[in-house]
Design an enzyme around this catalytic site. Sequence first.
Site, PDB file in Angstrom:
ATOM      1  CG  HIS A 187      -2.016  -0.854   1.558  1.00 33.04           C
ATOM      2  ND1 HIS A 187      -3.119  -0.996   2.170  1.00 33.04           N
ATOM      3  CD2 HIS A 187      -1.891  -2.198   0.429  1.00 33.04           C
ATOM      4  CE1 HIS A 187      -3.730  -1.847   1.653  1.00 33.04           C
ATOM      5  NE2 HIS A 187      -3.250  -2.508   1.174  1.00 33.04           N
ATOM      6  CB  CYS A 193      -2.845   2.189   5.572  1.00 36.27           C
ATOM      7  SG  CYS A 193      -2.044   1.151   4.581  1.00 36.27           S
ATOM      8  CD  GLU A 235      -2.311   4.434   2.702  1.00 31.91           C
ATOM      9  OE1 GLU A 235      -3.113   4.732   2.954  1.00 31.91           O
ATOM     10  OE2 GLU A 235      -1.908   3.547   1.741  1.00 31.91           O
ATOM     11  CB  CYS A 285      -7.046   0.058   4.796  1.00 34.60           C
ATOM     12  SG  CYS A 285      -4.573  -0.931   4.536  1.00 34.60           S
TER      13      CYS A 285
END
Length: 145
Positions: free
Chosen positions: A47, A80, A49, A77
């Site tokens: 991801h 993250c 992040e 999410c």
Amino acid sequence: MRVALEEARAALATGDVPIGAVVLSPSGDVLGRGRNVREAEADPTGHAEVVALRQAARARGEWRLDGCTLVVTLEPCTMCAGASVLARVERVVFGAFDDKAGAVGSLWDVVRDRRLNHRPEVVSGVYAEEQTALLTDFFRDHRAM
């Protein structure tokens, strides 16, 4: 947020969902940048992040990102949001809310959970319309394939 949006657009080249992130130092310098690389690297933790937080930690030479700001185009999410808490970032800034998987106010509010030992400040809605349009176009085109 502009740099995060550039990262999000770059994710399109690999077929990844266009989400971008940057980590800013307390003085505003970019310490880390990331985009979704789940498809490109076959990595479920790829991801934006996580990529940006890892890069920032390497740049700083430590995992604690005290005083730093995580800027991301879409609401983080649970993974993250948890990573931002564990990295001790001071602030999380994001664009569009994610009603399906958001963990900074939409479905959950991991970063402000009083049971945790660190709670970053949250700023939301920054360039939300631009990010929403980018995601809408991506999924429209992706489903048309």
